[in-house]
Write a protein that holds these residues in place. Structure first.
Motif, PDB file in Angstrom:
ATOM      1  N   THR A   1      29.314  -5.656 -23.492  1.00  0.00           N
ATOM      2  CA  THR A   1      29.220  -4.422 -24.271  1.00  0.00           C
ATOM      3  C   THR A   1      30.273  -3.435 -23.775  1.00  0.00           C
ATOM      4  OG1 THR A   1      27.507  -3.606 -22.769  1.00  0.00           O
ATOM      5  CG2 THR A   1      26.767  -4.709 -24.767  1.00  0.00           C
ATOM      6  N   PRO A   2      30.761  -2.527 -24.631  1.00  0.00           N
ATOM      7  CA  PRO A   2      31.886  -1.655 -24.267  1.00  0.00           C
ATOM      8  C   PRO A   2      31.527  -0.671 -23.153  1.00  0.00           C
ATOM      9  CG  PRO A   2      31.582  -1.722 -26.653  1.00  0.00           C
ATOM     10  CD  PRO A   2      30.379  -2.370 -26.053  1.00  0.00           C
ATOM     11  N   LEU A   3      32.525  -0.371 -22.330  1.00  0.00           N
ATOM     12  CA  LEU A   3      32.439   0.655 -21.297  1.00  0.00           C
ATOM     13  C   LEU A   3      33.570   1.657 -21.521  1.00  0.00           C
ATOM     14  CD1 LEU A   3      31.781  -1.583 -18.151  1.00  0.00           C
ATOM     15  CD2 LEU A   3      30.096  -0.376 -19.561  1.00  0.00           C
ATOM     16  N   TYR A   4      33.298   2.928 -21.218  1.00  0.00           N
ATOM     17  CA  TYR A   4      34.238   3.985 -21.575  1.00  0.00           C
ATOM     18  C   TYR A   4      34.591   4.842 -20.357  1.00  0.00           C
ATOM     19  CZ  TYR A   4      32.327   2.684 -26.109  1.00  0.00           C
ATOM     20  OH  TYR A   4      31.918   1.985 -27.210  1.00  0.00           O
TER      21      TYR A   4
ATOM     22  N   ASN B   1      35.160  -7.582 -11.246  1.00  0.00           N
ATOM     23  CA  ASN B   1      36.225  -6.873 -11.951  1.00  0.00           C
ATOM     24  C   ASN B   1      35.922  -5.378 -11.919  1.00  0.00           C
ATOM     25  OD1 ASN B   1      37.612  -9.222 -12.591  1.00  0.00           O
ATOM     26  ND2 ASN B   1      36.427  -9.542 -14.472  1.00  0.00           N
ATOM     27  N   GLN B   2      36.868  -4.608 -11.390  1.00  0.00           N
ATOM     28  CA  GLN B   2      36.624  -3.186 -11.134  1.00  0.00           C
ATOM     29  C   GLN B   2      37.725  -2.337 -11.763  1.00  0.00           C
ATOM     30  OE1 GLN B   2      37.460  -1.272  -7.185  1.00  0.00           O
ATOM     31  NE2 GLN B   2      35.209  -1.101  -7.090  1.00  0.00           N
ATOM     32  N   VAL B   3      37.303  -1.246 -12.421  1.00  0.00           N
ATOM     33  CA  VAL B   3      38.238  -0.231 -12.910  1.00  0.00           C
ATOM     34  C   VAL B   3      38.012   1.028 -12.088  1.00  0.00           C
ATOM     35  CG1 VAL B   3      38.934   1.241 -14.836  1.00  0.00           C
ATOM     36  CG2 VAL B   3      38.363  -1.163 -15.246  1.00  0.00           C
ATOM     37  N   MET B   4      39.041   1.441 -11.340  1.00  0.00           N
ATOM     38  CA  MET B   4      38.973   2.660 -10.547  1.00  0.00           C
ATOM     39  C   MET B   4      39.731   3.752 -11.297  1.00  0.00           C
ATOM     40  SD  MET B   4      37.829   4.013  -7.664  1.00  0.00           S
ATOM     41  CE  MET B   4      37.566   2.642  -6.543  1.00  0.00           C
ATOM     42  N   LEU B   5      39.050   4.838 -11.615  1.00  0.00           N
ATOM     43  CA  LEU B   5      39.661   5.968 -12.327  1.00  0.00           C
ATOM     44  C   LEU B   5      39.855   7.126 -11.368  1.00  0.00           C
ATOM     45  CD1 LEU B   5      37.652   5.946 -15.697  1.00  0.00           C
ATOM     46  CD2 LEU B   5      39.862   4.891 -15.209  1.00  0.00           C
ATOM     47  N   ASN B   6      41.042   7.736 -11.439  1.00  0.00           N
ATOM     48  CA  ASN B   6      41.394   8.855 -10.564  1.00  0.00           C
ATOM     49  C   ASN B   6      41.421  10.128 -11.402  1.00  0.00           C
ATOM     50  OD1 ASN B   6      42.536  10.704  -8.793  1.00  0.00           O
ATOM     51  ND2 ASN B   6      43.981   9.209  -7.913  1.00  0.00           N
ATOM     52  N   TYR B   7      40.556  11.090 -11.062  1.00  0.00           N
ATOM     53  CA  TYR B   7      40.467  12.339 -11.820  1.00  0.00           C
ATOM     54  C   TYR B   7      41.247  13.468 -11.162  1.00  0.00           C
ATOM     55  CZ  TYR B   7      36.562   9.633 -13.610  1.00  0.00           C
ATOM     56  OH  TYR B   7      35.796   8.621 -14.138  1.00  0.00           O
ATOM     57  N   GLY B   8      41.972  13.144 -10.073  1.00  0.00           N
ATOM     58  CA  GLY B   8      42.682  14.199  -9.365  1.00  0.00           C
ATOM     59  C   GLY B   8      41.710  15.088  -8.611  1.00  0.00           C
TER      60      GLY B   8
ATOM     61  N   SER C   1      35.733  -8.139 -18.559  1.00  0.00           N
ATOM     62  CA  SER C   1      37.174  -8.079 -18.821  1.00  0.00           C
ATOM     63  C   SER C   1      37.619  -6.626 -18.886  1.00  0.00           C
ATOM     64  CB  SER C   1      37.508  -8.800 -20.130  1.00  0.00           C
ATOM     65  OG  SER C   1      36.809  -8.209 -21.218  1.00  0.00           O
ATOM     66  N   PHE C   2      38.965  -6.431 -18.807  1.00  0.00           N
ATOM     67  CA  PHE C   2      39.558  -5.102 -18.817  1.00  0.00           C
ATOM     68  C   PHE C   2      40.143  -4.783 -20.188  1.00  0.00           C
ATOM     69  CE2 PHE C   2      40.363  -6.862 -14.494  1.00  0.00           C
ATOM     70  CZ  PHE C   2      39.488  -6.047 -13.794  1.00  0.00           C
TER      71      PHE C   2
ATOM     72  N   TYR D   1      34.715  -4.252 -20.636  1.00  0.00           N
ATOM     73  CA  TYR D   1      33.429  -4.740 -21.142  1.00  0.00           C
ATOM     74  C   TYR D   1      32.539  -5.138 -19.966  1.00  0.00           C
ATOM     75  CZ  TYR D   1      35.810  -4.784 -25.615  1.00  0.00           C
ATOM     76  OH  TYR D   1      36.495  -4.406 -26.740  1.00  0.00           O
ATOM     77  N   SER D   2      31.270  -4.784 -20.070  1.00  0.00           N
ATOM     78  CA  SER D   2      30.344  -5.004 -18.962  1.00  0.00           C
ATOM     79  C   SER D   2      30.103  -6.492 -18.743  1.00  0.00           C
ATOM     80  CB  SER D   2      29.006  -4.305 -19.250  1.00  0.00           C
ATOM     81  OG  SER D   2      28.414  -4.857 -20.407  1.00  0.00           O
ATOM     82  N   GLY D   3      29.721  -6.800 -17.518  1.00  0.00           N
ATOM     83  CA  GLY D   3      29.506  -8.206 -17.201  1.00  0.00           C
ATOM     84  C   GLY D   3      28.702  -8.405 -15.941  1.00  0.00           C
ATOM     85  N   ASN D   4      28.957  -9.547 -15.272  1.00  0.00           N
ATOM     86  CA  ASN D   4      28.149  -9.970 -14.139  1.00  0.00           C
ATOM     87  C   ASN D   4      29.026 -10.590 -13.065  1.00  0.00           C
ATOM     88  OD1 ASN D   4      25.689 -10.417 -12.821  1.00  0.00           O
ATOM     89  ND2 ASN D   4      25.476 -12.476 -13.668  1.00  0.00           N
ATOM     90  N   THR D   5      30.286 -10.124 -12.964  1.00  0.00           N
ATOM     91  CA  THR D   5      31.207 -10.703 -11.995  1.00  0.00           C
ATOM     92  C   THR D   5      30.945 -10.127 -10.599  1.00  0.00           C
ATOM     93  OG1 THR D   5      32.846  -9.015 -12.554  1.00  0.00           O
ATOM     94  CG2 THR D   5      32.996 -11.109 -13.721  1.00  0.00           C
ATOM     95  N   GLY D   6      31.449 -10.817  -9.585  1.00  0.00           N
ATOM     96  CA  GLY D   6      31.196 -10.396  -8.214  1.00  0.00           C
ATOM     97  C   GLY D   6      29.775 -10.732  -7.799  1.00  0.00           C
ATOM     98  N   LEU D   7      29.251  -9.970  -6.856  1.00  0.00           N
ATOM     99  CA  LEU D   7      27.860 -10.171  -6.425  1.00  0.00           C
ATOM    100  C   LEU D   7      26.967  -9.305  -7.291  1.00  0.00           C
ATOM    101  CD1 LEU D   7      28.003 -10.404  -2.529  1.00  0.00           C
ATOM    102  CD2 LEU D   7      28.004 -12.224  -4.244  1.00  0.00           C
TER     103      LEU D   7
END
Length: 428
Positions: free
Chosen positions: A336-339, A357-364, A380-381, A397-403
């Motif tokens: 399902t989508p992630l925003y 799978n990780q998305v790191m966002l930098n907000y300053g 996935s990204f 998209y959300s998932g179950n990767t990693g631990l």
């Protein structure tokens, strides 16, 4: 009084049953809370460990409910058996009444026939004696005073006997009608009692079957519980290795973030001084808000967002020590989508060991401190490193990767390189 005495123990039994049900419900609720805590603690476990913990939690949550259902079935069985005994006693009484009434009717019929025979005999005697038993005939036919007295007494006796026999015959007829009415009522009652007895037998059989089913289920649950506990005990080495890997991966991320923050601070220090007073500065847009104090929008496609596990210390379900659940888990489903919850720069979008799978966002800098967030376990990204994103942009998209035990979003927020509770920033 007999009814009141019979009902008195039943009321006490009902109170006792209510107390037992409340106690069982409390045990079931406590088990459910333990199951929820266990479920929250599986973050950071591999799928097989998480499944074993979930299986154990499900078993322990179900066991008290199954035990209460067994007690309920046993109580229903005991009640049905008591009611069946009472109905059977009533049925025996009703059958005895029917037999007694039938015997009375038989005796009544025999006496009726005897009376009719006696009346017939009197009639035949009167006929054979000339048939005239009137007082005039007695006077005219008498040969002497003694003969008159004898004839008069005989005539009076015969008439009195005839009247008594006719009255008895009428009484017998009335008694027979009353007995027949009673016999009909008792026969109908016997039919009702037989139907009631059969219904109680059916209820008892159902309760007995339910109790047997629950007993078997409880035996199976206890066996499953022991088996899963043994399986988890045999997986402690795996759990320890995973714990060490989680700590190593988290330390690596925090070290990398510390380096990024230091670089940002050096860059900020090298910038020219701010413009003199009076110079026009672009107005900064207000932060997005979906609740009091919130600066982040919902990062999931589930609306409203739903927190399945909060930030805080968790007991490791296998190793038995407390550890920090460094983010919050938000309900999502696989793929399902992630925003992006806020305008940001994608610091990285890559596989990060136990984070998946990780998305790191930098907000300053936000409120005077460096702020970043990570979305973890993605399938996935939809973004790449260095990309600028706006609040509400698709990042993956959300998932179950990693631990991870199941598809969900593990969302973390870092302020000055350390994790903080994301819930207030999300308006939760």
């Amino acid at each position: 009084m007999a009814v009141l005495v019979a009902l008195a123990p039943a009321a006490g039994s009902a109170d006792d049953l209510d107390d037992r049900r409340r106690a069982a419900q409390q045990r079931a609720d406590a088990a459910q809370r333990r199951a929820e805590d266990l479920q929250a603690s599986i973050e950071g476990l591999s799928a097989d460990l998480a499944q074993a913990v979930s299986d154990l939690a499900a078993t322990e949550a179900r066991l008290p409910a199954a035990q209460q259902e067994l007690r309920t079935a046993q109580d229903e069985l005991a009640g049905a058996e008591r009611r069946a005994e009472l109905v059977q006693a009533r049925l025996v009484d009703a059958t005895d009444q029917r037999d007694s009434i039938s015997a009375d009717l038989t005796e009544n019929a025999a006496r009726d026939q005897d009376v009719r025979d006696s009346i017939g005999q009197l009639a035949r005697q009167a006929y054979q004696g000339g048939g005239d038993m009137s007082a005039i005939a007695v006077v005219l036919d008498a040969q002497s005073v003694d003969d008159f007295n004898r004839r008069y007494q005989a005539a009076a006796t015969a008439q009195r006997a005839q009247r008594e026999l006719v009255q008895e015959l009428a009484d017998l007829a009335g008694d027979a009608r009353n007995a027949q009415t009673r016999l009909t009522a008792v026969t109908d009652r016997i039919g009702e009692l037989k139907a009631e007895a059969e219904a109680e037998v059916v209820r008892a059989d159902q309760a007995r079957a339910a109790a047997a089913t629950r007993e078997q289920e409880i035996e199976d649950l206890i066996a499953d519980q022991r088996s899963t506990q043994q399986r988890l005990a045999g997986m402690k080495n795996q759990a320890e290795a995973e714990r060490a890997q989680v700590e190593s991966d988290r330390a690596a991320v925090e070290q990398e973030l510390a380096g990024i923050i230091a670089e940002q601070q050096r860059a900020a220090a090298a910038k020219p001084a701010p413009a003199a007073p009076g110079a026009q500065q672009p107005a900064a847009p207000p932060p997005p808000s979906n609740g009091a104090g919130a600066i982040f929008a919902n990062p999931t496609s589930i609306n409203p967002m739903y927190v399945t596990s909060s930030y805080g210390m968790r007991l490791h379900p296998i190793l038995g020590y407390t550890r920090l659940h460094a983010g919050i888990d938000l309900r999502t489903y696989c793929n399902t989508p992630l925003y992006a919850p806020r305008d940001a720069t994608v610091q990285w979008a890559q596989r990060r060991g136990t984070f998946g799978n990780q998305v790191m966002l930098n907000y300053g800098t936000v409120n005077g401190q460096p702020m970043m967030s990570s979305s973890n376990h993605l399938t996935s990204f939809a973004v790449s490193t260095g990309q600028q994103v706006r609040r509400g942009d698709l990042i993956g998209y959300s998932g179950n990767t990693g631990l991870s035990g199941a598809c969900h979003l593990h969302f973390e927020v870092y302020v000055n390189g350390s994790t903080v509770d994301p819930a207030p920033l999300l308006g939760r």
